[in-house]
Design an enzyme around this catalytic site. Structure first.
Site, PDB file in Angstrom:
ATOM      1  N   VAL A 135       0.927  -1.193  -0.062  1.00 18.86           N
ATOM      2  CA  VAL A 135      -0.110  -0.106  -0.038  1.00 18.86           C
ATOM      3  C   VAL A 135       1.017   1.161  -0.166  1.00 18.86           C
ATOM      4  O   VAL A 135       1.784   1.391   0.965  1.00 18.86           O
ATOM      5  CB  VAL A 135      -1.016   0.083   1.318  1.00 18.86           C
ATOM      6  CG1 VAL A 135      -1.538   1.297   1.386  1.00 18.86           C
ATOM      7  CG2 VAL A 135      -1.996  -1.086   1.087  1.00 18.86           C
ATOM      8  N   PRO A 136       1.034   1.834  -1.029  1.00 19.82           N
ATOM      9  CA  PRO A 136       1.985   2.840  -1.421  1.00 19.82           C
ATOM     10  C   PRO A 136       1.802   4.292  -0.460  1.00 19.82           C
ATOM     11  O   PRO A 136       1.591   5.417  -1.001  1.00 19.82           O
ATOM     12  CB  PRO A 136       1.999   3.224  -2.730  1.00 19.82           C
ATOM     13  CG  PRO A 136       0.493   2.921  -3.139  1.00 19.82           C
ATOM     14  CD  PRO A 136      -0.015   1.704  -2.231  1.00 19.82           C
ATOM     15  N   CYS A 137       1.813   4.092   0.708  1.00 18.29           N
ATOM     16  CA  CYS A 137       1.763   5.157   1.642  1.00 18.29           C
ATOM     17  C   CYS A 137       2.962   6.203   1.245  1.00 18.29           C
ATOM     18  O   CYS A 137       2.860   7.373   1.707  1.00 18.29           O
ATOM     19  CB  CYS A 137       1.723   5.012   2.915  1.00 18.29           C
ATOM     20  SG  CYS A 137       2.994   3.937   3.577  1.00 18.29           S
ATOM     21  N   HIS A 138       3.944   5.911   0.771  1.00 18.33           N
ATOM     22  CA  HIS A 138       5.179   6.920   0.423  1.00 18.33           C
ATOM     23  C   HIS A 138       4.773   7.801  -0.512  1.00 18.33           C
ATOM     24  O   HIS A 138       5.438   8.736  -0.926  1.00 18.33           O
ATOM     25  CB  HIS A 138       6.435   5.904  -0.004  1.00 18.33           C
ATOM     26  CG  HIS A 138       6.134   4.979  -1.155  1.00 18.33           C
ATOM     27  ND1 HIS A 138       5.556   3.771  -1.157  1.00 18.33           N
ATOM     28  CD2 HIS A 138       6.376   5.362  -2.558  1.00 18.33           C
ATOM     29  CE1 HIS A 138       5.575   3.293  -2.227  1.00 18.33           C
ATOM     30  NE2 HIS A 138       6.121   4.169  -2.977  1.00 18.33           N
TER      31      HIS A 138
END
Length: 197
Positions: A135-138
DNA sequence: TGCAAACCATAAC
DNA sequence: GTTATGGTTTGCA
């Protein structure tokens, strides 16, 4: 019974929890111990787990995906995340975040506008993200395009975003079930933090 | 720039 | 129930 694995990929330790083709959590860190700790922290404490050495087929696939994302490659992520135990709002934020394509970033506020709630609430979900970096929270940054925070450290967030440059020059509106999610080229962010790392 | 106040879902108590 | 806590945002000096 949840199965837990660790693996070192090109110097970074990844940890993974899964059971029956479902992913219960992922994490990464510079040491095996840290990766394992942050993984187990987010795991439901009342569910038994075992740490295994040789990965299942599902684990191998997932490690492959983790590596791909970590290297900034385009990966098709139609994964089976075990999000059912999470609060409804948290789930919505996670789903919206997964819709941010490689090469783009969204702001906490932009995600909030799409799924409801406020920017800080979105930040809270990111902070507790049990599926990093799948989950690309970056890819979620502040409204001025500076980075904000990151569990794995800001340097890592910067490195990830650097690898995701795709040369896009304008933003994009992504239709979600709840509302539109506005995203911007990752280059905006890289420009905003130029010289900081 | 920097600071204060508003914001909003969770977790902890 | 209530409070404390953020990976924020916006406005204003």
């Amino acid at each position: 019974m949840i199965q837990v694995y660790t693996q070192n990929i090109k110097g970074t330790w990844f940890a993974l929890a899964c059971a029956e083709q479902r992913i219960y959590g992922t994490s990464f860190a510079e040491t095996e111990q840290k990766a394992l700790n942050s993984l187990l922290n987010n795991l439901p404490y009342n569910i038994p787990f075992q740490v295994l050495i040789s990965p299942s087929a599902c684990a191998r696939d997932t490690f492959g995906l983790l590596e791909a994302v970590f290297e900034g490659k385009d990966a098709n992520l139609n994964l089976n995340l075990a999000t059912d135990k999470l609060p409804a709002y948290t789930k919505r934020v996670i789903e919206a975040t997964m819709q941010i394509p490689v090469g783009y970033v969204a702001s906490y506020g932009s995600v909030a506008k799409a799924v409801g709630g406020g920017p800080r609430a979105v930040g809270n979900v990111m902070a507790g993200n049990a599926f990093a970096p799948l989950v690309p929270c970056h890819r979620v940054v502040k409204s001025d395009f500076t980075l904000g925070g990151y569990g794995g450290g800001l340097k890592v967030k910067y490195q990830l975003l650097s690898k995701e440059k795709r040369g896009y020059s304008s933003g994009l509106k992504i239709r979600l079930y709840e509302g539109d999610l506005q995203v911007y080229p990752v280059e905006y962010s890289l420009r905003a933090i130029e010289g900081l790392f």
